[in-house]
Design a protein around this motif. Structure first.
Motif, PDB file in Angstrom:
ATOM      1  N   GLY A  25      20.836 -31.455  19.718  1.00 14.27           N
ATOM      2  CA  GLY A  25      19.600 -32.051  19.239  1.00 14.27           C
ATOM      3  C   GLY A  25      19.060 -31.375  17.988  1.00 14.27           C
ATOM      4  O   GLY A  25      17.892 -31.017  17.931  1.00 14.27           O
ATOM      5  N   LEU A  26      19.902 -31.200  16.997  1.00 10.15           N
ATOM      6  CA  LEU A  26      19.518 -30.494  15.784  1.00 10.15           C
ATOM      7  C   LEU A  26      18.696 -31.357  14.838  1.00 10.15           C
ATOM      8  O   LEU A  26      18.736 -32.578  14.896  1.00 10.15           O
ATOM      9  CB  LEU A  26      20.776 -30.030  15.042  1.00 10.15           C
ATOM     10  N   SER A  27      17.982 -30.684  13.958  1.00 10.49           N
ATOM     11  CA  SER A  27      17.316 -31.330  12.836  1.00 10.49           C
ATOM     12  C   SER A  27      17.395 -30.365  11.660  1.00 10.49           C
ATOM     13  O   SER A  27      17.664 -29.184  11.837  1.00 10.49           O
ATOM     14  CB  SER A  27      15.857 -31.655  13.163  1.00 10.49           C
ATOM     15  N   ILE A  28      17.186 -30.882  10.464  1.00 12.83           N
ATOM     16  CA  ILE A  28      17.218 -30.049   9.258  1.00 12.83           C
ATOM     17  C   ILE A  28      15.836 -30.080   8.630  1.00 12.83           C
ATOM     18  O   ILE A  28      15.226 -31.145   8.485  1.00 12.83           O
ATOM     19  CB  ILE A  28      18.269 -30.571   8.257  1.00 12.83           C
ATOM     20  N   LYS A  29      15.345 -28.902   8.253  1.00 13.80           N
ATOM     21  CA  LYS A  29      14.077 -28.790   7.542  1.00 13.80           C
ATOM     22  C   LYS A  29      14.345 -28.101   6.212  1.00 13.80           C
ATOM     23  O   LYS A  29      14.970 -27.047   6.165  1.00 13.80           O
ATOM     24  CB  LYS A  29      13.074 -27.993   8.358  1.00 13.80           C
ATOM     25  N   VAL A  30      13.878 -28.714   5.130  1.00 17.87           N
ATOM     26  CA  VAL A  30      14.039 -28.159   3.797  1.00 17.87           C
ATOM     27  C   VAL A  30      12.637 -27.833   3.285  1.00 17.87           C
ATOM     28  O   VAL A  30      11.755 -28.689   3.305  1.00 17.87           O
ATOM     29  CB  VAL A  30      14.745 -29.159   2.860  1.00 17.87           C
ATOM     30  N   VAL A  31      12.440 -26.596   2.849  1.00 20.18           N
ATOM     31  CA  VAL A  31      11.104 -26.124   2.471  1.00 20.18           C
ATOM     32  C   VAL A  31      11.118 -25.660   1.018  1.00 20.18           C
ATOM     33  O   VAL A  31      12.092 -25.054   0.556  1.00 20.18           O
ATOM     34  CB  VAL A  31      10.672 -24.944   3.381  1.00 20.18           C
ATOM     35  N   GLY A  32      10.035 -25.946   0.288  1.00 21.46           N
ATOM     36  CA  GLY A  32       9.940 -25.484  -1.089  1.00 21.46           C
ATOM     37  C   GLY A  32       8.498 -25.422  -1.563  1.00 21.46           C
ATOM     38  O   GLY A  32       7.606 -26.061  -1.014  1.00 21.46           O
ATOM     39  N   HIS A  33       8.298 -24.626  -2.609  1.00 20.16           N
ATOM     40  CA  HIS A  33       6.979 -24.459  -3.237  1.00 20.16           C
ATOM     41  C   HIS A  33       7.103 -24.715  -4.728  1.00 20.16           C
ATOM     42  O   HIS A  33       8.044 -24.241  -5.368  1.00 20.16           O
ATOM     43  CB  HIS A  33       6.455 -23.039  -2.985  1.00 20.16           C
ATOM     44  N   ASN A  34       6.155 -25.462  -5.269  1.00 20.36           N
ATOM     45  CA  ASN A  34       6.104 -25.769  -6.685  1.00 20.36           C
ATOM     46  C   ASN A  34       7.377 -26.499  -7.110  1.00 20.36           C
ATOM     47  O   ASN A  34       7.701 -27.516  -6.537  1.00 20.36           O
ATOM     48  CB  ASN A  34       5.840 -24.505  -7.494  1.00 20.36           C
ATOM     49  N   LEU A  35       8.131 -25.998  -8.084  1.00 24.25           N
ATOM     50  CA  LEU A  35       9.366 -26.679  -8.479  1.00 24.25           C
ATOM     51  C   LEU A  35      10.396 -26.652  -7.351  1.00 24.25           C
ATOM     52  O   LEU A  35      11.227 -27.554  -7.224  1.00 24.25           O
ATOM     53  CB  LEU A  35       9.941 -26.073  -9.750  1.00 24.25           C
ATOM     54  N   GLY A  36      10.334 -25.624  -6.514  1.00 19.24           N
ATOM     55  CA  GLY A  36      11.206 -25.579  -5.343  1.00 19.24           C
ATOM     56  C   GLY A  36      10.912 -26.715  -4.380  1.00 19.24           C
ATOM     57  O   GLY A  36      11.792 -27.168  -3.649  1.00 19.24           O
ATOM     58  N   ALA A  37       9.673 -27.204  -4.383  1.00 19.18           N
ATOM     59  CA  ALA A  37       9.316 -28.338  -3.537  1.00 19.18           C
ATOM     60  C   ALA A  37      10.024 -29.599  -4.010  1.00 19.18           C
ATOM     61  O   ALA A  37      10.518 -30.385  -3.202  1.00 19.18           O
ATOM     62  CB  ALA A  37       7.798 -28.538  -3.544  1.00 19.18           C
ATOM     63  N   LEU A  38      10.083 -29.778  -5.318  1.00 20.49           N
ATOM     64  CA  LEU A  38      10.815 -30.917  -5.858  1.00 20.49           C
ATOM     65  C   LEU A  38      12.300 -30.792  -5.536  1.00 20.49           C
ATOM     66  O   LEU A  38      12.950 -31.760  -5.159  1.00 20.49           O
ATOM     67  CB  LEU A  38      10.596 -31.022  -7.365  1.00 20.49           C
ATOM     68  N   LEU A  39      12.835 -29.591  -5.645  1.00 22.84           N
ATOM     69  CA  LEU A  39      14.235 -29.360  -5.284  1.00 22.84           C
ATOM     70  C   LEU A  39      14.473 -29.632  -3.796  1.00 22.84           C
ATOM     71  O   LEU A  39      15.537 -30.122  -3.408  1.00 22.84           O
ATOM     72  CB  LEU A  39      14.666 -27.939  -5.636  1.00 22.84           C
ATOM     73  N   ALA A  40      13.488 -29.322  -2.964  1.00 19.09           N
ATOM     74  CA  ALA A  40      13.604 -29.597  -1.531  1.00 19.09           C
ATOM     75  C   ALA A  40      13.723 -31.097  -1.280  1.00 19.09           C
ATOM     76  O   ALA A  40      14.521 -31.531  -0.447  1.00 19.09           O
ATOM     77  CB  ALA A  40      12.411 -29.015  -0.770  1.00 19.09           C
ATOM     78  N   VAL A  41      12.940 -31.888  -1.981  1.00 21.03           N
ATOM     79  CA  VAL A  41      13.018 -33.351  -1.852  1.00 21.03           C
ATOM     80  C   VAL A  41      14.400 -33.840  -2.278  1.00 21.03           C
ATOM     81  O   VAL A  41      15.030 -34.644  -1.593  1.00 21.03           O
ATOM     82  CB  VAL A  41      11.913 -34.046  -2.683  1.00 21.03           C
ATOM     83  N   LEU A  42      14.871 -33.342  -3.421  1.00 19.19           N
ATOM     84  CA  LEU A  42      16.190 -33.750  -3.910  1.00 19.19           C
ATOM     85  C   LEU A  42      17.302 -33.304  -2.957  1.00 19.19           C
ATOM     86  O   LEU A  42      18.248 -34.058  -2.699  1.00 19.19           O
ATOM     87  CB  LEU A  42      16.425 -33.197  -5.314  1.00 19.19           C
ATOM     88  N   ALA A  43      17.184 -32.083  -2.417  1.00 21.54           N
ATOM     89  CA  ALA A  43      18.196 -31.572  -1.487  1.00 21.54           C
ATOM     90  C   ALA A  43      18.219 -32.387  -0.206  1.00 21.54           C
ATOM     91  O   ALA A  43      19.295 -32.720   0.317  1.00 21.54           O
ATOM     92  CB  ALA A  43      17.932 -30.096  -1.179  1.00 21.54           C
ATOM     93  N   ALA A  44      17.058 -32.733   0.322  1.00 20.64           N
ATOM     94  CA  ALA A  44      16.994 -33.539   1.545  1.00 20.64           C
ATOM     95  C   ALA A  44      17.599 -34.922   1.304  1.00 20.64           C
ATOM     96  O   ALA A  44      18.319 -35.452   2.154  1.00 20.64           O
ATOM     97  CB  ALA A  44      15.550 -33.664   2.027  1.00 20.64           C
ATOM     98  N   ASN A  45      17.326 -35.492   0.147  1.00 24.04           N
ATOM     99  CA  ASN A  45      17.898 -36.793  -0.195  1.00 24.04           C
ATOM    100  C   ASN A  45      19.423 -36.699  -0.279  1.00 24.04           C
ATOM    101  O   ASN A  45      20.138 -37.565   0.232  1.00 24.04           O
ATOM    102  CB  ASN A  45      17.318 -37.282  -1.524  1.00 24.04           C
ATOM    103  N   GLU A  46      19.933 -35.651  -0.890  1.00 23.47           N
ATOM    104  CA  GLU A  46      21.381 -35.449  -1.000  1.00 23.47           C
ATOM    105  C   GLU A  46      22.012 -35.222   0.375  1.00 23.47           C
ATOM    106  O   GLU A  46      23.073 -35.773   0.672  1.00 23.47           O
ATOM    107  CB  GLU A  46      21.678 -34.270  -1.923  1.00 23.47           C
ATOM    108  N   LEU A  47      21.366 -34.419   1.207  1.00 28.37           N
ATOM    109  CA  LEU A  47      21.863 -34.201   2.566  1.00 28.37           C
ATOM    110  C   LEU A  47      21.948 -35.517   3.335  1.00 28.37           C
ATOM    111  O   LEU A  47      22.941 -35.804   3.998  1.00 28.37           O
ATOM    112  CB  LEU A  47      20.963 -33.228   3.326  1.00 28.37           C
ATOM    113  N   HIS A  48      20.898 -36.298   3.249  1.00 31.56           N
ATOM    114  CA  HIS A  48      20.875 -37.590   3.942  1.00 31.56           C
ATOM    115  C   HIS A  48      22.014 -38.482   3.459  1.00 31.56           C
ATOM    116  O   HIS A  48      22.722 -39.095   4.261  1.00 31.56           O
ATOM    117  CB  HIS A  48      19.535 -38.285   3.734  1.00 31.56           C
TER     118      HIS A  48
END
Length: 80
Positions: A15-38
């Motif tokens: 029952g795993l899930s993935i959480k990607v966390v970021g701050h400032n520009l890292g937050a934008l990278l987190a969105v992009l990384a989650a989209n790529e993972l998906h």
């Protein structure tokens, strides 16, 4: 992506899930990384890496002080 796939295979059925966390520009990278993972996990048809029912793996983004994403096409893509 190979390491993520390996971890999913080793932890199959837990029952795993993935959480990607970021701050400032890292937050934008987190969105992009989650989209790529998906995208990568959704197109993996050779191996069953989530579970035997092929349920989508939950991916969440936690972001702080992120820049605005103004690209309407990308926003629509994320919402679908």
């Amino acid at each position: 992506m190979d390491k993520v796939t390996h971890l999913l295979e080793v932890s199959k059925g837990e029952g795993l899930s993935i959480k990607v966390v970021g701050h400032n520009l890292g937050a934008l990278l987190a969105v992009l990384a989650a989209n790529e993972l998906h995208a990568c996990l959704a197109t993996d048809t050779e191996r069953d890496i989530t579970d035997h029912h092929r349920l989508p793996l939950p991916i969440a983004v936690v972001s702080f002080n992120d820049p605005n994403i103004d690209n309407r096409v990308f926003i629509d893509h994320l919402q679908n």
